[in-house]
Design a protein around this motif. Structure first.
Motif, short mmCIF file in Angstrom:
data_model
loop_
_atom_site.label_atom_id
_atom_site.label_comp_id
_atom_site.label_asym_id
_atom_site.label_seq_id
_atom_site.Cartn_x
_atom_site.Cartn_y
_atom_site.Cartn_z
N ILE A 101 0.79 -1.22 0.00
CA ILE A 101 0.00 0.00 0.00
C ILE A 101 0.83 1.28 0.00
N GLY A 102 2.12 1.19 0.16
CA GLY A 102 2.96 2.37 0.17
C GLY A 102 3.42 2.72 1.58
N HIS A 103 4.45 3.54 1.64
CA HIS A 103 4.99 3.94 2.95
C HIS A 103 5.66 5.30 2.83
N ALA A 104 5.54 6.11 3.87
CA ALA A 104 6.15 7.45 3.90
C ALA A 104 7.07 7.56 5.11
N ILE A 105 8.26 8.16 4.91
CA ILE A 105 9.27 8.30 5.95
C ILE A 105 9.77 9.74 5.94
N VAL A 106 9.89 10.35 7.11
CA VAL A 106 10.44 11.70 7.22
C VAL A 106 11.82 11.62 7.86
N GLY A 107 12.77 12.37 7.31
CA GLY A 107 14.10 12.47 7.89
C GLY A 107 14.45 13.93 8.13
N TRP A 108 15.52 14.16 8.88
CA TRP A 108 15.93 15.53 9.15
C TRP A 108 17.44 15.60 9.39
N GLN A 109 17.99 16.74 9.03
CA GLN A 109 19.37 17.10 9.33
C GLN A 109 19.33 18.47 9.98
N CYS A 110 19.45 18.49 11.29
CA CYS A 110 19.36 19.73 12.06
C CYS A 110 20.68 19.92 12.79
N GLY A 111 21.60 20.64 12.21
CA GLY A 111 22.90 20.81 12.81
C GLY A 111 23.59 19.47 12.97
N ALA A 112 23.96 19.13 14.20
CA ALA A 112 24.65 17.87 14.46
C ALA A 112 23.72 16.67 14.47
N HIS A 113 22.41 16.92 14.45
CA HIS A 113 21.44 15.84 14.62
C HIS A 113 20.87 15.40 13.28
N ARG A 114 20.99 14.12 12.99
CA ARG A 114 20.34 13.51 11.84
C ARG A 114 19.41 12.42 12.34
#
Length: 363
Positions: A101-114
């Protein structure tokens, strides 16, 4: 995203996406990594994101979407039933797409934090159990109480490999530090809210109200917290009429589920077998309810349209989008998404031979 099998062939899962030209100035909240966020930031970023080579001096949020092999066209009862039957009964569909059925993933790169996170639920074949009990397609609209969030290192390996080889739609959007930290704060609020919304998995619940959610609505919640795609995500919704021919209301109740029941249960009293739900012409049965839900094909169309004019014309993603054919929600999401992407001075394709992600940057 969980998927369910039926008789070893049929699968079913339950569904669970910008700012204007002026950048919204948000307060920096909780810039450190708390114990709550640690599981979502302690593992190494997967290859599909590292391959993009995003500058560490800048902040980004990312959204990755894995589509099904066949579109699930929800524009009307006739095409919805035909596309669901095709997608759910083809034994090769999940093998080739790694998802029913599909899948969605969110990622982030916030300064030192990934980090990265996504929502899942409806495990242990609970949907199959419901179908065997005679609930028809009610699992699509039900709430499952076994929901959880995938931590950064806990995502399915086949999904990560498929994204790294260009089998999904990946978009990276540059944001300010305050906006990026607001995403992390929103994830913290979601995880620590007394309602425990991460445990309630449903395509009809609103993560922003801490009711619960699905993988797509949870992704939209995080993106919007970062001030990203706020004018786009409302267009990911579609009103879906529920026909009597889709639903059964048997007496037996399934585990870890709050089954969907129409406002007037007498319309669909008694069990409805899977065969009956698939073979009945839904359009010939009365509409018993209308619900608003995020539509996988609308989010796919919007994310792909952002690539127009940047990605090669033979990009497989363009051919996979449903033809508009006068469908107002599809036309609207494509137009709004392209306008959003064109606000960014830089639009480029990163890692063209692999992930082939669209990167939107401020300079």
């Amino acid at each position: 995203m969980s998927w369910l099998s039926l008789a070893g062939v049929v699968g079913l899962a339950v569904l669970g996406a910008c700012s204007s030209n002026a950048i919204e100035q948000l307060p920096v909240v909780e810039p450190g990594r708390t114990d709550v966020l640690a599981p979502y930031e302690e593992a190494d970023w997967p290859a599909y994101l590292k391959q993009l080579g995003l500058p560490r001096s800048r902040d980004y949020v990312t959204v990755a979407f894995l589509p099904t092999r066949y579109p699930f066209d929800l524009r009307n009862a006739q095409v919805a039933r035909a596309s669901l039957v095709r997608g759910l009964t083809d034994p090769t569909a999940e093998i080739e797409a790694d998802t029913k059925i599909g899948h969605a993933i969110v990622g982030w790169q916030c300064g030192a934090h990934r980090g990265m996170a996504s929502m899942t639920g409806a495990g242990d074949n609970v949907g199959q159990t419901m179908m065997a009990q005679g609930w028809g397609f009610a699992p699509f609209f039900s709430t499952f109480t076994d929901g959880s969030l995938y931590p950064e290192g806990g995502h399915r390996r086949d999904h990560m490999e498929r994204l790294a080889s260009g089998g999904g739609v990946v978009t990276a959007i540059e944001v300010g530090r305050a906006e990026c930290e607001n995403l992390r704060a929103a994830l913290t609020r979601f995880l620590t809210h007394p309602n425990q919304p991460q445990t309630r998995y449903s395509m009809l619940l609103d993560p922003g109200r801490f009711e619960g959610g699905g993988c797509i609505s949870f992704a939209a919640y995080l993106l919007n917290a970062a001030g990203v795609m706020r004018e786009v995500t409302p267009h990911f919704r579609r009103e879906i009429p529920i026909h009597a021919g889709m639903i059964g209301v048997p007496a037996v109740r399934p585990p870890v589920a709050e089954p969907y029941v129409p406002p007037d249960p007498s319309c669909c009293a008694g069990p409805r077998s899977v065969f009956s739900a698939m073979s009945t012409d839904w359009g010939e049965t009365p509409v018993v309810d209308r619900v608003s839900s995020l539509d996988n094909e609308l989010i796919f169309a919007g994310l792909v349209e952002m690539r127009r004019g940047v990605a090669p014309g033979d990009d497989w993603r363009f051919a996979r989008v449903l033809a508009s054919d006068g469908d107002a929600p599809l036309i609207a999401v494509k137009a709004t998404s392209l306008r959003f992407a064109q606000q960014y001075p830089v639009r480029r394709i990163a890692d063209p031979g692999g992930t082939a992600a669209l990167v939107l940057e401020r300079r």
